[in-house]
Design a protein around this motif. Sequence first.
Motif, PDB file in Angstrom:
ATOM      1  N   SER A 165       0.899  -1.222   0.157  1.00  0.00           N
ATOM      2  CA  SER A 165      -0.273   0.065  -0.011  1.00  0.00           C
ATOM      3  C   SER A 165       0.474   1.429  -0.033  1.00  0.00           C
ATOM      4  N   ILE A 166       2.340   0.920   0.209  1.00  0.00           N
ATOM      5  CA  ILE A 166       3.074   2.349   0.236  1.00  0.00           C
ATOM      6  C   ILE A 166       3.647   1.860  -0.555  1.00  0.00           C
ATOM      7  N   MET A 167       3.671   1.160  -1.580  1.00  0.00           N
ATOM      8  CA  MET A 167       4.704   1.797  -2.910  1.00  0.00           C
ATOM      9  C   MET A 167       4.527   2.416  -4.116  1.00  0.00           C
ATOM     10  N   SER A 168       3.500   2.304  -4.055  1.00  0.00           N
ATOM     11  CA  SER A 168       3.141   4.451  -5.014  1.00  0.00           C
ATOM     12  C   SER A 168       4.084   5.270  -4.135  1.00  0.00           C
ATOM     13  N   ASN A 169       3.902   5.378  -3.003  1.00  0.00           N
ATOM     14  CA  ASN A 169       4.145   6.986  -2.556  1.00  0.00           C
ATOM     15  C   ASN A 169       5.487   6.737  -2.737  1.00  0.00           C
ATOM     16  N   ASP A 170       6.297   7.738  -3.973  1.00  0.00           N
ATOM     17  CA  ASP A 170       7.224   8.037  -4.535  1.00  0.00           C
ATOM     18  C   ASP A 170       8.315   8.974  -3.256  1.00  0.00           C
ATOM     19  N   ALA A 171       8.033   9.572  -2.164  1.00  0.00           N
ATOM     20  CA  ALA A 171       8.810  10.128  -1.412  1.00  0.00           C
ATOM     21  C   ALA A 171       9.008   8.906  -0.324  1.00  0.00           C
ATOM     22  N   ALA A 172       8.219   8.168  -0.126  1.00  0.00           N
ATOM     23  CA  ALA A 172       8.456   7.372   1.763  1.00  0.00           C
ATOM     24  C   ALA A 172       9.024   6.276   0.851  1.00  0.00           C
ATOM     25  N   LYS A 173       8.750   6.011  -0.300  1.00  0.00           N
ATOM     26  CA  LYS A 173       9.639   4.798  -1.223  1.00  0.00           C
ATOM     27  C   LYS A 173      11.527   5.208  -1.508  1.00  0.00           C
ATOM     28  N   GLN A 174      11.689   6.725  -1.911  1.00  0.00           N
ATOM     29  CA  GLN A 174      12.949   6.316  -1.916  1.00  0.00           C
ATOM     30  C   GLN A 174      13.636   6.735  -0.430  1.00  0.00           C
ATOM     31  N   ALA A 175      12.789   7.676   0.412  1.00  0.00           N
ATOM     32  CA  ALA A 175      13.347   7.768   2.040  1.00  0.00           C
ATOM     33  C   ALA A 175      13.226   5.985   2.256  1.00  0.00           C
ATOM     34  N   PHE A 176      12.605   5.092   1.759  1.00  0.00           N
ATOM     35  CA  PHE A 176      12.668   3.576   2.722  1.00  0.00           C
ATOM     36  C   PHE A 176      14.274   3.369   2.143  1.00  0.00           C
ATOM     37  N   VAL A 177      14.433   3.777   0.644  1.00  0.00           N
ATOM     38  CA  VAL A 177      15.405   3.138  -0.225  1.00  0.00           C
ATOM     39  C   VAL A 177      17.201   3.965   0.489  1.00  0.00           C
ATOM     40  N   ASP A 231      16.877   4.496   3.876  1.00  0.00           N
ATOM     41  CA  ASP A 231      16.794   4.193   5.815  1.00  0.00           C
ATOM     42  C   ASP A 231      17.874   2.825   5.373  1.00  0.00           C
ATOM     43  N   ILE A 232      16.984   2.264   4.363  1.00  0.00           N
ATOM     44  CA  ILE A 232      17.930   0.427   4.154  1.00  0.00           C
ATOM     45  C   ILE A 232      19.726   0.598   3.835  1.00  0.00           C
ATOM     46  N   ALA A 233      19.732   2.034   2.689  1.00  0.00           N
ATOM     47  CA  ALA A 233      21.405   2.655   3.000  1.00  0.00           C
ATOM     48  C   ALA A 233      22.188   2.652   3.776  1.00  0.00           C
ATOM     49  N   LEU A 234      21.308   3.404   5.139  1.00  0.00           N
ATOM     50  CA  LEU A 234      21.893   3.652   6.147  1.00  0.00           C
ATOM     51  C   LEU A 234      22.121   2.537   7.202  1.00  0.00           C
ATOM     52  N   MET A 235      20.787   1.463   7.216  1.00  0.00           N
ATOM     53  CA  MET A 235      20.941   0.188   8.247  1.00  0.00           C
ATOM     54  C   MET A 235      22.650  -0.147   7.513  1.00  0.00           C
ATOM     55  N   LEU A 255      16.608  -0.468  -4.697  1.00  0.00           N
ATOM     56  CA  LEU A 255      17.370  -0.935  -4.167  1.00  0.00           C
ATOM     57  C   LEU A 255      19.233  -1.008  -4.722  1.00  0.00           C
ATOM     58  N   SER A 256      18.945  -1.534  -5.435  1.00  0.00           N
ATOM     59  CA  SER A 256      20.502  -1.912  -5.929  1.00  0.00           C
ATOM     60  C   SER A 256      20.748  -0.973  -6.999  1.00  0.00           C
ATOM     61  N   ILE A 257      20.165   0.374  -7.776  1.00  0.00           N
ATOM     62  CA  ILE A 257      20.523   1.141  -8.418  1.00  0.00           C
ATOM     63  C   ILE A 257      21.414   2.671  -7.092  1.00  0.00           C
ATOM     64  N   ARG A 258      20.699   2.156  -6.793  1.00  0.00           N
ATOM     65  CA  ARG A 258      21.566   2.641  -5.235  1.00  0.00           C
ATOM     66  C   ARG A 258      23.189   1.716  -4.710  1.00  0.00           C
ATOM     67  N   HIS A 292      11.224   8.493   5.928  1.00  0.00           N
ATOM     68  CA  HIS A 292      12.393   7.647   6.828  1.00  0.00           C
ATOM     69  C   HIS A 292      11.608   6.822   8.470  1.00  0.00           C
ATOM     70  N   SER A 293      10.524   6.195   8.772  1.00  0.00           N
ATOM     71  CA  SER A 293      10.081   6.076  10.102  1.00  0.00           C
ATOM     72  C   SER A 293      10.847   4.753   9.913  1.00  0.00           C
ATOM     73  N   LEU A 294      11.317   4.474   9.388  1.00  0.00           N
ATOM     74  CA  LEU A 294      12.232   3.234   9.834  1.00  0.00           C
ATOM     75  C   LEU A 294      13.682   3.795  10.917  1.00  0.00           C
ATOM     76  N   LEU A 295      14.364   4.821  10.372  1.00  0.00           N
ATOM     77  CA  LEU A 295      15.103   6.068  11.270  1.00  0.00           C
ATOM     78  C   LEU A 295      14.770   6.323  12.388  1.00  0.00           C
ATOM     79  N   LEU A 296      13.118   6.621  12.387  1.00  0.00           N
ATOM     80  CA  LEU A 296      12.683   7.300  13.305  1.00  0.00           C
ATOM     81  C   LEU A 296      11.925   5.787  14.537  1.00  0.00           C
ATOM     82  N   ASN A 297      11.481   4.885  13.668  1.00  0.00           N
ATOM     83  CA  ASN A 297      11.517   3.428  14.962  1.00  0.00           C
ATOM     84  C   ASN A 297      12.653   3.038  15.651  1.00  0.00           C
ATOM     85  N   ILE A 298      13.904   3.191  15.152  1.00  0.00           N
ATOM     86  CA  ILE A 298      15.001   2.728  16.224  1.00  0.00           C
ATOM     87  C   ILE A 298      15.143   3.752  16.775  1.00  0.00           C
TER      88      ILE A 298
END
Length: 291
Positions: free
Chosen positions: A31-43, A45-49, A110-113, A270-276
């Motif tokens: 349900s969040i895959m169509s949110n481009d801003a959230a999707k970019q923030a997700f990528v 966050d994964i990079a930082l993690m 993710l790979s492009i990043r 950046h909800s992943l980082l906010l959770n941490i």
Amino acid sequence: MNIKNSNSNIKDFTQINKFKGKTFVIKYGGSIMSNDAAKQAFVEDIALMTTAGIKVVIVHGGGPLINTWVNKTGGENKFIKGLRVTNKETMEIVEMVLSGNVNKRLSSILSIRGLNAIGISGKDSNLIQAKKKFVYDDTKKIDIGFVGEVVSINKNLLLNMLCSGYIPVISPVGSDKEGNSYNINADYAAAAISGVLKAEKLLIMTDIDGVYTDITDPSTLLSSITVEETKEYINQGIVYGGMIPKLECCVAAINKGTKNVHLVDGREKHSLLLNIIKNCGTRIITAKGAN
């Protein structure tokens, strides 16, 4: 990446470093895959993690896109107790969308990043062995088609990938010993995977802030909920629809050895980082007062 200047005002990343070497399983909701801003923030966050040494496994959904394709082919999107009724034709669409479309798109961004992401299906190397799942209405047994229940997870495959520095991106399509394909709810798949890996965290990204006792009242958002409370809220109808399998899988993950389980709002940047850092969302705990 300029997280510090985002509206989250994150200034201290030291808490991230303490998870070096730990495993996080992340359920990325369709349900969040169509949110481009959230999707970019997700990528990001994964990079930082991963830079901080956290081992990441991603299990994705894809419900909205499946709905679209079922409608296009003249089928019916029907759910019972939050699970998709999946006949043979729908199963073909599910596999096409999840394993052929969503999985490859997510692993690609993710790979492009620059991340070592590998998209795989639960059918690859018997990653997710499944059996047919039934649901029950009181004592009535209901057949919902090619919907699967996780039997086992190929733990060694995941450990080998993680130890080699890869990020598994998993489509929750499993199969049984006869080769039948099954649509597995992504929350249940993520719970089973986090349990077998004894993950430090299972983070379920969804399209709401967390669990409410009254969905119409923002003040009723729960920062935590116990295993027993989840059962009570489901039985009382406070929790219903798609939130039922989400909470059931959270309980299952804890029972199987996952240390921390959180529902987080994937729409928030950046909800992943906010959770941490801030433990945002709803945390599922064993009992009141549990750490």
